[in-house]
Scaffold this motif. Sequence first.
Motif, PDB file in Angstrom:
ATOM      1  N   LEU A 201      -5.903  12.364   4.002  1.00  0.00           N
ATOM      2  CA  LEU A 201      -3.872  12.364   3.778  1.00  0.00           C
ATOM      3  C   LEU A 201      -3.971  13.572   5.421  1.00  0.00           C
ATOM      4  O   LEU A 201      -2.401  12.195   5.567  1.00  0.00           O
ATOM      5  N   GLU A 204      -3.713  10.027   7.555  1.00  0.00           N
ATOM      6  CA  GLU A 204      -2.618   9.148   6.896  1.00  0.00           C
ATOM      7  C   GLU A 204      -1.327   8.962   6.971  1.00  0.00           C
ATOM      8  O   GLU A 204      -0.272   8.310   6.866  1.00  0.00           O
ATOM      9  N   LYS A 206      -0.085  11.141   5.039  1.00  0.00           N
ATOM     10  CA  LYS A 206       0.132  11.579   3.548  1.00  0.00           C
ATOM     11  C   LYS A 206       0.458  12.649   3.209  1.00  0.00           C
ATOM     12  O   LYS A 206      -0.124  13.319   3.392  1.00  0.00           O
ATOM     13  N   GLY A 209      -1.630  13.944  -2.409  1.00  0.00           N
ATOM     14  CA  GLY A 209      -3.201  13.535  -2.851  1.00  0.00           C
ATOM     15  C   GLY A 209      -3.573  13.440  -4.463  1.00  0.00           C
ATOM     16  O   GLY A 209      -3.051  14.311  -4.473  1.00  0.00           O
ATOM     17  N   GLU A 343       1.056  11.264  -9.948  1.00  0.00           N
ATOM     18  CA  GLU A 343       1.911   9.311  -9.364  1.00  0.00           C
ATOM     19  C   GLU A 343       2.648   9.626  -9.693  1.00  0.00           C
ATOM     20  O   GLU A 343       4.251   9.231  -8.650  1.00  0.00           O
ATOM     21  N   LYS A 347       6.435   9.884  -6.506  1.00  0.00           N
ATOM     22  CA  LYS A 347       7.058   8.862  -6.268  1.00  0.00           C
ATOM     23  C   LYS A 347       9.293   9.267  -6.630  1.00  0.00           C
ATOM     24  O   LYS A 347       9.796   8.759  -6.035  1.00  0.00           O
ATOM     25  N   SER A 352       5.169  10.476   0.507  1.00  0.00           N
ATOM     26  CA  SER A 352       4.098   9.870   0.573  1.00  0.00           C
ATOM     27  C   SER A 352       2.901  10.303  -0.107  1.00  0.00           C
ATOM     28  O   SER A 352       2.437  11.502   0.113  1.00  0.00           O
ATOM     29  N   HIS A 353       2.008   9.200  -0.226  1.00  0.00           N
ATOM     30  CA  HIS A 353       1.374  10.213  -1.048  1.00  0.00           C
ATOM     31  C   HIS A 353      -0.358   8.597  -1.440  1.00  0.00           C
ATOM     32  O   HIS A 353       0.369   7.793  -0.841  1.00  0.00           O
ATOM     33  N   ARG A 354      -1.245   9.018  -1.826  1.00  0.00           N
ATOM     34  CA  ARG A 354      -2.105   7.578  -1.984  1.00  0.00           C
ATOM     35  C   ARG A 354      -3.244   8.968  -3.116  1.00  0.00           C
ATOM     36  O   ARG A 354      -3.464  10.075  -3.455  1.00  0.00           O
ATOM     37  N   ARG A 355      -3.977   7.630  -3.997  1.00  0.00           N
ATOM     38  CA  ARG A 355      -5.022   8.596  -4.250  1.00  0.00           C
ATOM     39  C   ARG A 355      -6.172   8.384  -3.560  1.00  0.00           C
ATOM     40  O   ARG A 355      -6.785   8.379  -2.946  1.00  0.00           O
ATOM     41  N   ILE A 356      -6.788   9.495  -3.958  1.00  0.00           N
ATOM     42  CA  ILE A 356      -7.926  10.658  -3.214  1.00  0.00           C
ATOM     43  C   ILE A 356      -8.900  10.646  -3.876  1.00  0.00           C
ATOM     44  O   ILE A 356      -9.097  11.324  -5.646  1.00  0.00           O
TER      45      ILE A 356
END
Length: 416
Positions: A201, A204, A206, A209, A343, A347, A352-356
């Motif tokens: 995280l 990147e 982010k 997570g 998620e 949003k 900001s985010h990502r799958r992890i």
Amino acid sequence: MTKIASNLQIDSARLWDTIHETAKFGATPKGGVRRLTLGPEDKQVRDWFRGACEAAGLEVHVDALGSMFGLRKGRDMSKPPVGLGSHLDTQPTGGKFDGVLGTLAALEVVRTLNDAGIETETPICIVNWTNEEGSRFAPATMASAAYAGDYTTEDILGRKDLAGVSVGEALDSIGYRGDEAVGLRKFGAFVELHIEQGPLLEAENKTIGVVDRGQGIVWYDGKITGFESHAGTTPMPLRRDALATLSEIVLAVERTAKAHGPNAVGTVGEAVIAAPSRNVIPGEIAFTVDIRSPDAKTLDAIDRDLRSAIAEIGSRRRAEITFDAIWRKPPTVFNAKLVDAIENATKALGYSHRRITSGAGHDACNLANVVPSAMVFVPCKDGVSHNELEDATQVDCTAGANVLLHTVLAIAGVAS
């Protein structure tokens, strides 16, 4: 969801203050925390947590393994509550955030709902699970694992630390052996907020997570038997060197994990020479291997390739090698609807985010076997955890708590 709920934010300063207030219990000179399970410092933080829960209007219950449950009533008490929380114990040289953030953010969610006068449709239950770390008693995450049916209560109560003190005796010594049966308190869902304990995280940039799965883990115990002989008189071709054999196994573990990457890791974490001496060729070594992957087939493939490599190494070096899998935890796949809810909340809040994938084990990974579960990660500085240098920012902790809050509101509902 009502308008007030959609705009709701947790009290960032209050959450940050509670994190640092609880860090006083077991504070170390280097700024970390030493709060071993069921020791005096654990009792201090438990007493503080009980008081904070009761002040927030929660009914506090304690089960037979000392896990603490703070229940906030909902409009429909026939529905099983939404569980949220983590743990308050630490490593011997731990930090302020591992586990603590998730438990105190759960408390902050309740405090925020109280301040806003919001009643949820479904009850909410915040949890402090006993002995997540496993640094005093084995296994780690033992209370949540017993909750999920992986162990009996009696088995866990009988486990002993290095001083010979059992879990049952330690619970009694601090007054936290509860009268509620383990597993009695059912959840409709469980969400755990945690620092990532890894570098992705932060690397990147982010904030959140969204954890959709957890690593599967296989632990091995190995033993190499060569032949002890004089370091000065034994020619190189005639040696049966256990340590040289281990060196090839270490490289085979690294090579095999890389070959099945990028989502596989392998570690030789322990190696003990039976009778070490400067001028004796090592004849016997015990070692351990830790293999992890989020895919069960990958774990099987690594096992196959590693055993093949070890057999070849042992034959060529004329060493006897035993290699036994002593524990296997299948990969965790978190509940898809709950992951989507996290998620969606992320949003909606604009983070900001990502799958992890979770590389570490957590209580939520155990709960996922019996309750729809998922996790939220926030960054930690340099990916460092299980260390007094462990650190996270107030902004990121606040963001994680806000995601937790809005995920809970989405699944628990606001009473009309």
